[in-house]
Design an enzyme around this catalytic site. Structure first.
Site, short mmCIF file in Angstrom:
data_model
loop_
_atom_site.label_atom_id
_atom_site.label_comp_id
_atom_site.label_asym_id
_atom_site.label_seq_id
_atom_site.Cartn_x
_atom_site.Cartn_y
_atom_site.Cartn_z
N ASP A 85 0.82 -1.21 0.00
CA ASP A 85 0.00 0.00 0.00
C ASP A 85 0.86 1.27 0.00
O ASP A 85 0.37 2.36 0.34
CB ASP A 85 -0.89 0.02 1.25
CG ASP A 85 -2.04 -0.98 1.18
OD1 ASP A 85 -2.34 -1.44 0.07
OD2 ASP A 85 -2.61 -1.29 2.24
N ASP A 140 5.71 -8.99 9.10
CA ASP A 140 5.84 -7.55 8.92
C ASP A 140 7.15 -7.23 8.22
O ASP A 140 8.06 -8.08 8.12
CB ASP A 140 5.76 -6.84 10.27
CG ASP A 140 4.34 -6.72 10.79
OD1 ASP A 140 3.40 -6.99 10.01
OD2 ASP A 140 4.16 -6.36 11.97
N ASP A 142 9.87 -5.69 8.86
CA ASP A 142 11.17 -5.73 9.53
C ASP A 142 11.59 -7.13 9.93
O ASP A 142 12.64 -7.30 10.55
CB ASP A 142 11.14 -4.83 10.76
CG ASP A 142 10.00 -5.18 11.72
OD1 ASP A 142 8.92 -5.56 11.22
OD2 ASP A 142 10.18 -5.06 12.94
N ASP A 238 -4.80 -8.19 15.10
CA ASP A 238 -4.31 -9.51 15.46
C ASP A 238 -4.95 -10.01 16.76
O ASP A 238 -5.41 -11.16 16.85
CB ASP A 238 -2.79 -9.50 15.58
CG ASP A 238 -2.26 -8.32 16.41
OD1 ASP A 238 -3.06 -7.49 16.87
OD2 ASP A 238 -1.03 -8.24 16.59
#
Length: 490
Positions: A85, A140, A142, A238
């Site tokens: 996005d 994610d 990282d 989550d």
């Protein structure tokens, strides 16, 4: 009124502390039990989709895609989705890496939505409509999973008994790529280790609700769909989906022996944005599910643990109220206010809450040491600094909790990832601002630093030392938060 309010805050803190103590006891039992054999790999590996949600991750996107492209899994059963996005050069970087791996035969898609509806939850939900994966792994930006991550985790979905509940999620422990980068990252690792080495292990051992941590885990697709799918009506999509799934009797498994390394926020504004999202989202999820938890046919102990789990961010409100009330208590004896003396004696019990927490954090410290090459000294110093720093965040996090409980909606602000490993690299020049450089809240944190320093001085002057340890922790914590906020805004 002062005594009543102070006492209620103290009870909440003691309740939270005792809950952590109980989870620690359960976790220690789990670690003491003989380790079972690793599950046998399935005869046929299920179709698996790796979803990588991105938003302006130019410093880590190439590392992420390269790492996930190297995952060891049957190629004809693997699908990588780059859910991008982004609005910056991340788009170009991701497209180039996708083209590179697609040319080498990897099934990989670069998914772009015209509108960032629903933020991360919306991206994950959209990705599901474009894949046939039976299992969905999420990382994610990282995260740097090891090549054998999928082969170690997927077999745990096949431990289900014919008549038992199906496994809906297998969650792994977070590792830390840059724990040694600064005091800020060291303290974050100290706190997160307690969650992953003690809380999650203890909840699993006790049969209580645990949670998917947003990344570093794998979902069964039918579990997501049966629980109602991803929703963006809280900032912790989550935690929300975790509770919806477990309320529908899906089983969650947690593997502390498998680590998924990730980057810790290195700047104060990045840390505050993450803390805001986590604390407000937890409060929103409590508002949404707490009533249903108590109406569910779960054991009382599970409902109690779930209550403290969902409301644990409310501890910051109790800390803030106790902190602000504690300075006037220093003057109770000097002013001869006999009716307020009980509050002064209650204040001493605040330190009792630290005893179970010391047991809790030391257990995590011991387990973390087993995964390091050499033991790391300084437990007591890190514990005191972590407690102080957590107290220093109580104003910032209390605001998030109150907004969450009141149902005030805010945007999903992602945590910047800067590609930092150990002590390598620098965040200056890479920083992605998540808020104003210095807000009114920051200056109020500085004012509270002075307020608690005044409390220390007043206690010394009046020879009232009962609250001195508390005020030392508060002054240190707010001082650290204020200092880093100023330093990282420069």
């Amino acid at each position: 009124m002062l005594v009543t309010l102070y006492g209620l805050c103290l009870l909440l803190l003691l309740g939270f502390s005792l809950t952590q103590w109980q989870l620690t006891r359960l976790a220690r039992r789990a670690y003491a039990a003989p380790a079972g054999p690793e599950p046998v790999p399935p005869l046929e590996w299920p179709r698996l989709t790796v979803q990588l949600p991105l938003y302006n991750e130019q410093y880590v996107v190439e590392r992420l895609i390269d790492t996930c492209a190297a995952l060891d899994y049957p190629a004809h059963r693997l699908h990588l989705q780059i859910l991008d996005d982004s609005t910056d050069e991340t788009v170009t970087l991701a497209a180039a890496r996708v083209a590179h791996y697609r040319a080498r035969g990897l099934r990989i898609d670069h998914v772009r939505r015209p509108v960032r509806t629903g933020f991360k939850a919306g991206a994950l939900a959209h990705g599901l409509t474009l894949t046939d994966g039976e299992l969905i792994a999420i990382f994610d930006a990282d995260f740097v999973p090891e090549p054998d991550f999928l082969r170690r985790v997927v077999p745990h979905f096949f431990l289900d008994t014919p008549h038992g509940p199906q496994t809906g999620v297998v969650q792994t422990r977070w590792g830390h790529l840059n724990e040694e980068f600064s005091l800020l990252t060291t303290l974050q690792a100290f706190g997160l280790n307690a969650h992953f080495y003690v809380e999650q292990v203890g909840r699993q051992r006790g049969g209580h609700f645990i949670n998917f941590n947003g990344t570093g885990g794998i979902w069964r697709r039918t579990c997501i769909e049966d629980a109602g799918g991803w929703s963006a009506d809280t900032l912790t999509e989550d935690l929300d989906l975790s509770y919806r799934a477990q309320l529908r009797d899906w089983q969650f498994r947690y593997l502390p022996q498998v680590a998924a390394p990730a980057e810790l926020p290195a700047t104060m504004d990045a840390l505050k944005s993450q803390q805001f999202r986590w604390t407000k989202g937890a409060a929103e999820t409590a508002r949404k599910h707490l009533g249903q938890v108590w109406r569910a046919g779960q054991p009382l102990s599970t409902r109690l643990h779930a209550t403290f789990h969902l409301l644990n961010s409310s501890v910051f409100v109790a800390i803030l109220l106790m902190a602000v009330l504690s300075v006037p208590l220093v003057f109770v004896r000097a002013l001869g206010a006999q009716e307020l003396r009980p509050a002064f004696f209650l204040a001493a019990f605040f330190l009792l809450a630290l005893v179970p927490l010391t047991f809790y954090f030391h257990t995590a410290w011991q387990q973390a040491a087993r995964h390091r090459r050499a033991p790391r000294p300084g437990f007591l110093g890190q514990l005191l600094l972590f407690l102080a720093f957590s107290m220093g965040l109580s104003l910032h996090n209390s605001r998030a909790v109150v907004m969450g409980l009141l149902g005030q909606k805010t945007a999903f602000i992602r945590t910047p990832k800067l590609g930092l490993i150990r002590r390598q690299g620098a965040w200056r020049g890479r920083q992605y601002r998540t808020s104003r450089l210095l807000s009114g809240l920051t200056w109020l944190e500085g004012l509270l630093t002075a307020y608690f320093l005044f409390g220390i001085g007043a206690g010394l002057y009046l020879h009232e030392y009962g609250l001195l340890p508390t005020h030392l922790l508060l002054a240190t914590g707010y001082g650290l938060v204020f200092y880093y906020s100023l330093r990282h805004a420069a």
